[in-house]
Scaffold this active site. Structure first.
Site, PDB file in Angstrom:
ATOM      1  N   SER A 148       8.095  -8.827  39.666  1.00 60.41           N
ATOM      2  CA  SER A 148       8.472 -10.233  39.747  1.00 60.41           C
ATOM      3  C   SER A 148       9.092 -10.778  38.478  1.00 60.41           C
ATOM      4  O   SER A 148       9.588 -11.906  38.472  1.00 60.41           O
ATOM      5  CB  SER A 148       7.250 -11.075  40.115  1.00 60.41           C
ATOM      6  OG  SER A 148       6.885 -10.837  41.451  1.00 60.41           O
ATOM      7  N   GLU A 171       6.762  21.283 -22.605  1.00 59.06           N
ATOM      8  CA  GLU A 171       8.077  21.297 -21.973  1.00 59.06           C
ATOM      9  C   GLU A 171       9.229  20.961 -22.915  1.00 59.06           C
ATOM     10  O   GLU A 171      10.351  21.409 -22.687  1.00 59.06           O
ATOM     11  CB  GLU A 171       8.078  20.295 -20.800  1.00 59.06           C
ATOM     12  CG  GLU A 171       7.143  20.654 -19.675  1.00 59.06           C
ATOM     13  CD  GLU A 171       7.510  21.975 -19.018  1.00 59.06           C
ATOM     14  OE1 GLU A 171       8.733  22.228 -18.841  1.00 59.06           O
ATOM     15  OE2 GLU A 171       6.602  22.756 -18.690  1.00 59.06           O
TER      16      GLU A 171
END
Length: 829
Positions: A430, A140
């Site tokens: 409740s 590269e």
């Protein structure tokens, strides 16, 4: 003069020749045809146009100079500002690392989960073998160690090659420029333009100045795309070869180094032949550059490649409900423009209030209990598939500031799925009752106020509503504390009628309930729809002394460079109930856990200051438990997405409370190490007779220490009460009410009866009471009262037995005397 001279023509003067030529020209023009009017007009127009253009240019010269200067200045500004986006600072570049899917971070900055799936695993350069590094550099960017971001020799070479080819055939991007493209120009990576190339050069220069070569190479090797959805050499090694990059061979390294040019084309998962051909090209480059010896390359060519069958799956997964909850905040910020729409989740670091241990414990507790409930339902023949499957939700937060410590939206994580903790609206049953009793305390009730727990009928327009206790079991006249502990529906409805439904609804909404509450009598028993998040948050004022909190999950969002994109504003706390009322409600809810419907929490081994309330809706379709300690409030819900009974004996106390206890035990929160709630200055205490609510006395039944707002404590003694009977404190039931209408504890008043008890039986009973009361101060006090009553009853019993024995002895003596007199008469005869 000779004859020859005389015959010559006169010579032309130098001045006369031009004149003659002019005459000739005029004669020629006169002889030539005259131009037309159109031709003459065109000539004049062209001449005038040129003159006008010259005049315009002379006048525009300053403006053109200014425009050129502005263009140059704009271009320079564009260049130095990195395309108007602002260039990263050296510190930002040094802090940047390739994203592994973004990060959701806990309150301690520890990793919780990725925000999105990215197949990448970052490694440091020292874990990448030298032959791997050399292979990528050779292919590269051969002069990577020599240039400063731009390889000018490579640029010249590429320019010549492209001119010869008549098009773009060869690039000149260095490793630094590729890194710049991937990091800063990801959305323009496929673009071929001078603008993008100039930005690459700009960013490359910044990177070179901020990082050394090893840092650049490390980031490049972790960032580069290598096909099959995989990024970086570590992830690619695991994906292709099933092992980490530190273990790969030269041949495998050459194959990886050949992928960046065209990852999909040269991936061996797509074409083994093309991958091997590309590897041979890399071998040639390595040999040409001297990066590898000929013998090493020969061995690499002979060594066959073995590819992994399974693809790489990152261990940093997104399996957490905290991610789904946080994503809602992120999406909201995007919609209002706070976060850029183009900014992906993978580029974010999100700080939250989550406690990692608590989050894991919450998810496990919900999943395990939902599975257990389904197993019970299957035994009874119920279907547990699809929408009938038992689901659950849990929310835990700090009651002081609303910081969410754990959140679970279902029994298993659903990617962008339905988060029941935030969105499921179900009846609370409740668990709504504490608001009724809190409103009653505000209106002058005390925890010792007596209320009738007997069948009740409420006029509901055309119908008459008759809420019933569980099992139609009623306790008669009981205190407010016992009514809440028993979850007595009839008593609660009577209290709500005295207080007013509007006042109860207003209090609940002021504490954190955001859903609409119907103003109907059944609201007292939970006839409304709320989410687990808002119900849990509404309990926080009870725990923190009366202040409402706003739930908070996400505290800060940063981008990949550490820039703060958003931070949560400081939420103001607002007092909604008095500190005295909050303390009294907490005291009553502690009784629910200690002796009432929530005692499953104690049975599970949870000790220390804990308060809470159970809830069950019609036919057991929803079960709840919302509880809290001084440092944590948490709510648990179980039900099916398609509402249906969770079993023949479903209740919040039996199904939800154990899951809450497991979560608390495994989350690391230990109530036994916490200090209990502090008694406010405006609260005083008295010993109160449980049966009458009056001041206790040795001559009455069991007593307990009760708390009152100053000036509201009872002044009458229980001895002045008409009812002195005792009630059994040990026979309460743990069932909640159906649809918030059946929470109950079975316990009946009855006189203490020691008739016929032997001394041994009495002594055994006393020893049992003492043993049972050792671990509980309240039980010890009750036991002492019971012992005194038993002793008095035993004394009365002994006295009664003695009298009976005396009477029997006298009767026996009288009978003996009568027999003696009869015998004497017989002898006389």
């Amino acid at each position: 003069m000779t004859p020859e001279e005389a015959n010559k023509p006169p010579a032309e003067s130098s001045a006369g020749a031009p004149a003659e030529r002019l005459l000739d020209h005029d004669r020629a023009q006169a002889a030539a045809p005259r131009p037309s009017w159109v031709a003459r007009t065109l000539v004049r127009w062209q001449t005038g146009r040129r003159a006008a253009l010259l005049r315009v240019l002379r006048r525009a010269a300053p403006a053109l100079g200014i425009a050129a200067a502005l263009t140059a200045l704009t271009s320079a500004s564009w260049w130095y500002s990195c395309g108007w986006h602002g260039c990263p600072s050296p510190a930002q570049l040094q802090a940047w690392q390739p994203s592994e899917g973004g990060a959701l971070l806990a309150r301690d900055s520890g990793f919780v989960s990725s925000l999105t799936m990215i197949k990448r695993h970052n490694v440091s350069l020292d874990k990448v073998p030298l032959h791997v590094q050399q292979a990528f550099i050779a292919v590269e960017d051969r002069r990577f160690r020599d240039h400063e971001g731009i390889d000018w020799r490579g640029v010249a070479r590429a320019a010549v090659a492209n001119v010869r080819a008549g098009g773009v055939r060869e690039g000149a991007s260095t490793i630094t420029m590729q890194l710049a493209r991937n990091v800063f120009l990801g959305t323009r990576a496929a673009e071929r333009s001078w603008g993008r190339k100039l930005l690459e050069v700009r960013y490359a220069g910044l990177i070179e100045r901020a990082l050394n070569k090893d840092d650049i190479l490390e980031r490049y090797l972790n960032a580069i795309y290598l096909g099959n959805g995989v990024y970086g050499v570590e992830a690619a090694s695991r994906d292709l070869f099933g092992k980490g990059v530190r273990d790969i061979t030269l041949g495998e390294a050459a194959l990886l180094a050949g992928l960046p040019k065209a990852p999909s084309t040269y991936s061996p998962r797509n074409s083994r032949a093309r991958a091997l051909a590309r590897r041979d090209v890399v071998f040639a480059v390595l040999e040409e550059t001297g990066a590898a010896s000929a013998s090493a390359l020969a061995r690499a060519r002979r060594t066959p490649l073995k590819f992994a069958r399974r693809e790489y799956v990152p261990s940093r997964t997104m399996d957490s409900w905290a991610v789904e909850a946080a994503r809602g905040t992120i999406d909201s910020l995007r919609r209002i423009g706070v976060l850029p729409r183009g900014l992906a989740d993978s580029e974010l670091r999100v700080w939250t209030t989550i406690d990692r241990r608590a989050q894991v414990a919450a998810e496990r507790a919900v999943a395990a209990q939902a599975q257990r409930i389904d197993e019970e339902r299957q035994w009874s023949g119920q279907s547990t598939r699809g929408a009938r499957r038992t689901q659950g939700a849990l929310v835990a937060m700090d009651p002081v500031n609303g910081a969410v410590r754990a959140i679970v939206g279902g029994r298993s994580v659903e990617r962008k799925g339905f988060n029941r903790a935030l969105k499921a609206k179900r009846q609370p049953g409740s668990t709504f009752k504490p608001f009724v009793y809190a409103a009653a305390l505000q209106q002058g009730f005390t925890t010792a106020t007596l209320v009738d727990d007997e069948p009740v009928a409420v006029d509901a327009g055309r119908d008459v509503w008759r809420p019933a206790n569980y099992g139609d079991d009623y306790a008669g006249r009981i205190t407010l504390r016992e009514a809440l502990a028993r979850s007595a529906n009839a008593a609660t409805v009577r209290v709500s009628r005295d207080v007013g439904v509007e006042r109860i609804a207003g209090l609940a909404q002021s504490q954190g309930i955001s859903s609409t509450l119907p103003l109907v009598p059944a609201l007292a028993l939970g006839a409304a729809s709320v989410t687990p998040l808002e119900l849990t948050a509404s309990y926080a004022p009870f725990a923190n002394g009366g202040e409402r909190v706003t739930p908070l999950l996400v505290t800060r969002i940063e981008n990949r460079f550490g820039d703060v994109l958003w931070s949560a504003p400081n939420a103001a706390r607002r007092r909604v109930i008095a500190v005295e009322d909050a303390f009294l409600v907490t005291s009553m809810l502690q009784t629910v856990v200690d002796d009432g419907t929530g005692r499953a929490v104690r049975d599970a081994g949870i000790r220390g200051p804990v308060a809470g309330k159970t809830g069950t809706t019609n036919d057991g379709t929803d079960v709840w438990f919302v509880g809290y300690t001084p440092s944590l409030v948490a709510g648990v819900w179980f039900g099916a997405d398609e509402p249906q009974p969770l079993g023949w004996n479903a209740s919040g106390g039996r199904l939800a409370a154990p899951a809450w206890a497991r979560f608390l035990r495994e989350s690391g929160y230990a109530p036994e190490r916490e200090a209990p709630w502090r008694v406010p200055a405006g609260i005083e205490s008295r010993q109160v007779d449980i049966a009458t609510g009056a001041l206790a006395s040795d001559w009455c039944g069991p007593a307990r220490r009760e708390y009152f707002k100053r000036g509201t404590a009872p002044t009458k003694s229980c001895e002045q009460s008409d009812y002195l009977a005792m009630r059994d404190m040990d026979d309460w039931d743990d069932h909640d009410d159906d649809d918030g209408r059946r929470d109950d504890m079975r316990g009946n008043r009855r006189e203490l009866d020691v008739e016929g008890l032997t001394r041994e039986a009495i002594e055994e009973a006393l020893e049992g009471i003492l043993d049972a009361s050792e671990a509980n101060d309240k039980a010890r006090r009750v036991a002492r009262s019971m012992i005194r009553e038993i002793q008095r009853a035993a004394e009365r019993n002994v006295e009664r037995v003695s009298q009976q024995a005396t009477q029997q002895a006298a009767q026996q003596a009288e009978r003996e005397r009568q027999r003696a007199r009869a015998a004497a008469r017989d002898r006389i005869r």
